[in-house]
Design a protein around this motif. Structure first.
Motif, PDB file in Angstrom:
ATOM      1  N   VAL A 144       1.632  27.022 -50.499  1.00 23.98           N
ATOM      2  CA  VAL A 144       2.311  25.732 -50.400  1.00 23.98           C
ATOM      3  C   VAL A 144       3.571  25.925 -49.563  1.00 23.98           C
ATOM      4  CG1 VAL A 144       3.425  23.860 -51.645  1.00 23.98           C
ATOM      5  CG2 VAL A 144       1.406  24.985 -52.630  1.00 23.98           C
ATOM      6  N   ILE A 145       3.727  25.088 -48.553  1.00 23.10           N
ATOM      7  CA  ILE A 145       4.870  25.165 -47.642  1.00 23.10           C
ATOM      8  C   ILE A 145       5.577  23.816 -47.646  1.00 23.10           C
ATOM      9  CG2 ILE A 145       5.562  25.430 -45.219  1.00 23.10           C
ATOM     10  CD1 ILE A 145       3.093  27.266 -44.878  1.00 23.10           C
ATOM     11  N   ASP A 146       6.888  23.834 -47.767  1.00 26.12           N
ATOM     12  CA  ASP A 146       7.685  22.617 -47.699  1.00 26.12           C
ATOM     13  C   ASP A 146       7.892  22.261 -46.234  1.00 26.12           C
ATOM     14  OD1 ASP A 146       9.618  20.598 -47.762  1.00 26.12           O
ATOM     15  OD2 ASP A 146      10.630  21.443 -49.498  1.00 26.12           O
ATOM     16  N   ALA A 147       7.269  21.188 -45.786  1.00 24.73           N
ATOM     17  CA  ALA A 147       7.341  20.810 -44.368  1.00 24.73           C
ATOM     18  C   ALA A 147       8.779  20.551 -43.919  1.00 24.73           C
ATOM     19  CB  ALA A 147       6.479  19.578 -44.114  1.00 24.73           C
ATOM     20  N   GLY A 148       9.616  20.100 -44.842  1.00 20.26           N
ATOM     21  CA  GLY A 148      11.002  19.813 -44.496  1.00 20.26           C
ATOM     22  C   GLY A 148      11.813  21.043 -44.155  1.00 20.26           C
ATOM     23  N   ASP A 149      11.295  22.244 -44.504  1.00 14.55           N
ATOM     24  CA  ASP A 149      11.999  23.490 -44.201  1.00 14.55           C
ATOM     25  C   ASP A 149      11.697  24.009 -42.801  1.00 14.55           C
ATOM     26  OD1 ASP A 149      13.074  23.500 -46.734  1.00 14.55           O
ATOM     27  OD2 ASP A 149      11.559  24.871 -47.566  1.00 14.55           O
ATOM     28  N   ILE A 150      10.762  23.372 -42.109  1.00 14.21           N
ATOM     29  CA  ILE A 150      10.315  23.894 -40.812  1.00 14.21           C
ATOM     30  C   ILE A 150      11.206  23.369 -39.690  1.00 14.21           C
ATOM     31  CG2 ILE A 150       8.370  24.069 -39.209  1.00 14.21           C
ATOM     32  CD1 ILE A 150       6.517  23.510 -41.596  1.00 14.21           C
ATOM     33  N   ALA A 151      11.593  24.266 -38.794  1.00 16.73           N
ATOM     34  CA  ALA A 151      12.393  23.932 -37.612  1.00 16.73           C
ATOM     35  C   ALA A 151      11.568  24.248 -36.371  1.00 16.73           C
ATOM     36  CB  ALA A 151      13.678  24.762 -37.609  1.00 16.73           C
ATOM     37  N   PRO A 152      11.993  23.791 -35.190  1.00 17.57           N
ATOM     38  CA  PRO A 152      11.326  24.237 -33.965  1.00 17.57           C
ATOM     39  C   PRO A 152      11.326  25.766 -33.893  1.00 17.57           C
ATOM     40  CG  PRO A 152      12.754  22.388 -33.481  1.00 17.57           C
ATOM     41  CD  PRO A 152      13.046  22.793 -34.908  1.00 17.57           C
ATOM     42  N   MET A 153      10.156  26.335 -33.672  1.00 19.76           N
ATOM     43  CA  MET A 153       9.968  27.786 -33.733  1.00 19.76           C
ATOM     44  C   MET A 153       9.731  28.361 -32.338  1.00 19.76           C
ATOM     45  SD  MET A 153       9.985  28.589 -37.069  1.00 19.76           S
ATOM     46  CE  MET A 153       9.081  30.141 -37.213  1.00 19.76           C
ATOM     47  N   VAL A 154      10.165  29.610 -32.150  1.00 18.31           N
ATOM     48  CA  VAL A 154       9.906  30.352 -30.912  1.00 18.31           C
ATOM     49  C   VAL A 154       9.604  31.798 -31.298  1.00 18.31           C
ATOM     50  CG1 VAL A 154      10.789  31.086 -28.662  1.00 18.31           C
ATOM     51  CG2 VAL A 154      11.519  28.894 -29.625  1.00 18.31           C
ATOM     52  N   SER A 155       8.604  32.391 -30.689  1.00 22.31           N
ATOM     53  CA  SER A 155       8.339  33.805 -30.969  1.00 22.31           C
ATOM     54  C   SER A 155       9.384  34.659 -30.268  1.00 22.31           C
ATOM     55  CB  SER A 155       6.927  34.190 -30.519  1.00 22.31           C
ATOM     56  OG  SER A 155       6.832  34.223 -29.117  1.00 22.31           O
ATOM     57  N   GLY A 179      11.553  16.130 -34.377  1.00 22.70           N
ATOM     58  CA  GLY A 179      11.503  17.187 -33.381  1.00 22.70           C
ATOM     59  C   GLY A 179      10.667  18.389 -33.762  1.00 22.70           C
ATOM     60  N   VAL A 180      10.024  18.369 -34.933  1.00 23.57           N
ATOM     61  CA  VAL A 180       9.183  19.478 -35.385  1.00 23.57           C
ATOM     62  C   VAL A 180       7.719  19.084 -35.204  1.00 23.57           C
ATOM     63  CG1 VAL A 180       8.571  20.950 -37.336  1.00 23.57           C
ATOM     64  CG2 VAL A 180      10.947  20.218 -37.013  1.00 23.57           C
ATOM     65  N   THR A 181       6.917  20.012 -34.721  1.00 18.60           N
ATOM     66  CA  THR A 181       5.539  19.722 -34.319  1.00 18.60           C
ATOM     67  C   THR A 181       4.532  20.580 -35.078  1.00 18.60           C
ATOM     68  OG1 THR A 181       5.398  21.419 -32.593  1.00 18.60           O
ATOM     69  CG2 THR A 181       6.450  19.320 -31.990  1.00 18.60           C
ATOM     70  N   ALA A 182       3.252  20.309 -34.829  1.00 19.99           N
ATOM     71  CA  ALA A 182       2.178  21.111 -35.414  1.00 19.99           C
ATOM     72  C   ALA A 182       2.277  22.567 -34.987  1.00 19.99           C
ATOM     73  CB  ALA A 182       0.822  20.530 -35.031  1.00 19.99           C
ATOM     74  N   LYS A 183       2.710  22.823 -33.763  1.00 26.00           N
ATOM     75  CA  LYS A 183       2.868  24.209 -33.299  1.00 26.00           C
ATOM     76  C   LYS A 183       3.914  24.929 -34.146  1.00 26.00           C
ATOM     77  CE  LYS A 183       2.077  27.402 -30.051  1.00 26.00           C
ATOM     78  NZ  LYS A 183       2.142  26.939 -28.665  1.00 26.00           N
ATOM     79  N   ASP A 184       4.980  24.227 -34.478  1.00 27.20           N
ATOM     80  CA  ASP A 184       6.020  24.808 -35.317  1.00 27.20           C
ATOM     81  C   ASP A 184       5.504  25.067 -36.728  1.00 27.20           C
ATOM     82  OD1 ASP A 184       7.940  24.551 -33.186  1.00 27.20           O
ATOM     83  OD2 ASP A 184       8.042  22.410 -33.668  1.00 27.20           O
ATOM     84  N   MET A 185       4.658  24.167 -37.230  1.00 26.71           N
ATOM     85  CA  MET A 185       4.043  24.371 -38.545  1.00 26.71           C
ATOM     86  C   MET A 185       3.237  25.669 -38.557  1.00 26.71           C
ATOM     87  SD  MET A 185       2.673  20.459 -39.168  1.00 26.71           S
ATOM     88  CE  MET A 185       1.856  20.751 -40.753  1.00 26.71           C
ATOM     89  N   LEU A 245       7.635  16.330 -41.988  1.00 25.21           N
ATOM     90  CA  LEU A 245       8.320  17.123 -40.965  1.00 25.21           C
ATOM     91  C   LEU A 245       9.614  16.433 -40.542  1.00 25.21           C
ATOM     92  CD1 LEU A 245       5.304  18.014 -38.646  1.00 25.21           C
ATOM     93  CD2 LEU A 245       6.414  19.549 -40.286  1.00 25.21           C
ATOM     94  N   ALA A 246      10.612  17.224 -40.206  1.00 31.12           N
ATOM     95  CA  ALA A 246      11.850  16.682 -39.662  1.00 31.12           C
ATOM     96  C   ALA A 246      11.625  16.255 -38.211  1.00 31.12           C
ATOM     97  CB  ALA A 246      12.957  17.728 -39.737  1.00 31.12           C
TER      98      ALA A 246
END
Length: 459
Positions: A275-286, A178-184, A175-176
């Motif tokens: 399969v998900i690339d963890a490096g592509d994940i950013a902080p997410m908001v609905s 600032g990115v968390t399990a919630k964002d995953m 993960l980058a």
């Protein structure tokens, strides 16, 4: 061919096949709460049925209990006190362990079960709550059931189930910052839909999952039900055993060879793989009214959802960041543990919430979490920033007819659901990580938590 972790746990608990094709599965633990517990126990008593093994059944006051300081049995929900008093009486009559309103171990069921070591690797655990899958973080098979199923599990120690398919979701890489399990979890659901896990038991795997602490794994598994999965789980490892060591209901050690078998074999086949690339994940908001309607905090609101846009009050193509907020809420079985509060407090330290944020609240996941946070001075940081510091419970994660936010309020929330009316009539909920809630409370609008983390480092 090898077996998946799910297959190993399921087969170890298989009691019998049935003519319908369903299977009878042994249930190791049942956890009740006051919203449905009294009804289930009451019906059993009326029918002359006893709890098969009271030592395996636990109950807690968490769903409608008041979270205000100084609380008692009274609640703002009409008739709520009866749920509490009737559950207390029913548990006493059945000989069930109850964590009462102000018991030092009271808290949200999916928070206190791990804290006490009720959930263990390899067990089957059920509760009348859809987020029971949270506890799969410990390598358990845990899932939500209805009240009638709870009665059956308590009376017989078994449940009849159709065997689900298996799925593995692998988060590869790291993960980058600032990115968390919630964002995953939100990234996964947004990419593969809220129905992507339907009919499956989902194992979370990969380097990014292994790197999570146990509380992060709980957050990820908590959201498996928002993916429509029957259950979500992570194979137990040294972190799991270290977390559980010394807990009240945990064994003295985990040296039994059985614990070491609780993983999917290298040659195990799954019915589905993602399969998900963890490096592509950013902080997410609905941005909408389903967990799948979530985007990176820096993205723009998607087109083509007119009904959702009308309810949520956002224009297609508009930036999500900068959307003004009325309420900031940190709590729920998803993100109310001590690590969640530490991370949010680190962002809030030295700041005040924006004047436009009329309500800001922290509801710790358990009284144990509350005590630990107070010992670390986190409560003082929250209060100084303008947050109200509460007792533990589920209130304000969902609206049960009692306490709520002002109708029409826009809320940034660490909870797990953003359905229409989930937090009250007309409430527009944006779900995010505790860090994003904290940053947004300071900004008075949806904000990128990485901006505030950089500021904290520079200071």
């Amino acid at each position: 061919m090898g077996k998946t972790l799910f297959d190993k746990i399921w087969d170890a608990h298989l009691v019998a096949d049935t003519p319908s094709g369903a299977q009878l599965i042994a249930i190791d633990r049942v956890f009740l709460h006051e919203r449905t517990g009294a009804a289930a126990l009451g019906r059993m008593a009326e029918m002359g049925r006893k709890v098969h093994d009271p030592a395996r059944v636990f109950a807690v006051m968490d769903h409608i209990v008041d979270t205000r300081i100084g609380r008692g049995d009274g609640t703002l929900m009409v008739g709520g006190e009866a749920f509490i008093t009737e559950t207390r009486a029913a548990c006493k009559a059945a000989g069930i362990t109850l964590f009462d309103v102000n018991d030092r171990d009271q808290g949200i069921v999916h928070v206190i079960s791990p804290e006490l070591g009720v959930v263990l690797p390899g067990v089957t655990l059920v509760a009348p709550d859809s987020h029971t899958c949270t506890q799969g973080a410990f390598g358990a098979l845990a899932w939500g059931i209805g009240s009638s199923e709870a009665e059956h599990a308590m009376a017989t120690g078994t449940l009849r189930l159709s065997r689900p398919k298996t799925m593995r979701v692998t988060f590869k890489g790291a993960l980058a910052r600032g990115v968390t399990a919630k964002d995953m979890a939100l990234h996964m659901i947004a990419a593969h839909s809220a129905g992507g896990g339907a009919g499956h038991a989902v194992e979370f795997a990969g380097d990014a999952v292994s790197a999570l602490d146990m509380e992060g794994r709980m957050t990820l598994c908590n959201m498996a039900t928002e993916f429509s999965a029957m259950a979500g789980f992570v194979a137990p490892d040294a972190k799991t055993f270290e977390y559980l060591a010394g807990r009240r209901y945990a064994p003295a050690d985990f040296a039994d060879p059985y614990w070491q078998t609780l993983h999917s074999d290298a040659d195990a086949a799954f019915d589905a793989e993602i399969v998900i690339d963890a490096g592509d994940i950013a902080p997410m908001v609905s941005w909408g009214t389903s967990p799948e309607e979530a985007i990176a905090v820096t993205a723009k609101v998607p087109q083509g959802h007119a009904k959702v846009h009308d309810y949520i009050g956002l224009a297609a193509g508009a930036p999500l960041a900068g959307t003004p907020l009325d309420v900031a809420f940190i709590g729920s079985c998803t993100n109310s543990r001590i690590s969640d509060l530490r991370r949010a407090a680190a962002i809030l330290d030295g700041h005040r919430i924006a004047p436009s944020v009329k309500t800001a609240m922290v509801v710790p996941g358990s009284l144990g979490v509350k005590r630990q946070a107070e010992a670390e001075g986190l409560d003082k940081i929250f209060v100084a920033a303008g947050f109200e510091w509460r007792m533990s419970g589920c209130s304000l994660c969902f609206y049960a007819g009692g306490e709520g936010f002002a109708p029409g309020s826009r809320v940034i929330s660490s909870t797990n659901r953003n359905f229409e009316g989930r937090q009250g009539p007309g409430i527009r909920t944006h779900i995010a990580s505790p860090e994003t809630v904290a940053a947004s409370a300071i900004a008075g609008a949806i904000a990128d938590p990485r901006d505030y983390a950089r500021e904290a480092v520079a200071a």
